[in-house]
Design a protein around this motif. Sequence first.
Motif: not given
Ligand SMILES: [Mg+2]
Length: 316
Positions: A86, A162-163, A46
């Motif tokens: 995220q 992010d994810e 991140t």
């Molecule tokens: Mg992360």
Amino acid sequence: MSSLAVEVNGLAKTFGGGAPALGGVSFSVPTGTVCGLLGHNGAGKTTTINILSTLIRPTSGHALVAGYDIVRQPGRVRASVGLAGQSIAMDLLLTGRENLVLFGRLRGLHRQQAKARADELIEQFDLADAADRRVMTYSGGMQRRVDLASALMVLPKVLFLDEPTVGLDPRSRRDVWALIGSLRLQGITVLLTTQYLEEADVLSDSIVVIDHGQVIASGTAEDLKRRVGTSYCQVTPANPTDLPQVAAALAGLDGIDIDTDTGSVSVFAPDGVATLGEVFRRVDALGVELVDISLRKPSLDEAFLHLTEQRTVARS
Ligand SMILES: [Mg+2]
Ligand SMILES: Nc1ncnc2c1ncn2[C@@H]1O[C@H](COP(=O)(O)OP(=O)(O)OP(=O)(O)O)[C@@H](O)[C@H]1O
């Protein structure tokens, strides 16, 4: 834009007085490809994405995104990228549609353009039923879908995810995979982080593995698997209830692992066919019926664990 959409050189970040979150990371992503950033919790994924999207500044190092310097030309970088972070970045009191229009307006679309684009994305992300309810009433997966859609209100040159599939059900996850594939076909460069190695394997043209703020490996999924060097010998009995007996016969061989999902036992095969022969002799003596006994390359999961474990051993 040059042939590299993202060029990262010695990027470092220290928060306060602690150990560096990033200790000099370098990698690059060719234009129009998908790069998967892999790493354990706290590895620095991140932090990398946040620096590249200009949310935070690096302590040292350089990076170009879409040809622009992240420190000297942050405005240009921001105009070229999309980010689905995220954590969800939505106004929970607004409806999904209002959030999308707001993002579009912030990205410079006129009201009518923003509304029309929001309509398209609501359709594409299967949000028609929920679009006019406040986001606070959405399920986690629905919030993530609106968040992803908001990053696409204006198609970016480089998209940071992010994810992106955390909390999505299997069908929505597949939809996001398909979406990433179609963005790639439109020439958009995608840098994504994921904990799902299978996902990185399926989606990414290249993978960068980071561990404790350092790049420990990079290349294609196949390259990473090869880096592990050793192959595996895998034995699959016809009857899963024979698994413990097979495992007992292979006791003492390195890397023994019982996988109840595939109903097989694996061991490292450092000597290739010679190991296969040894395994065959031991299992043959049991008189157990087998469906398969073979040499195979490591899975990406095994490669990832192997690479990060090597580093842990080296540090201790
Ligand atoms: Mg992360
Ligand atoms: N704002 C901050 N202040 C202090 N430390 C931070 C901050 N942001 C991140 N860190 C630290 O930097 C390191 C890397 O964090 P980062 O969020 O980049 O990891 P990650 O790879 O994204 O992990 P995860 O898989 O859990 O999302 C961690 O040790 C984290 O505690």
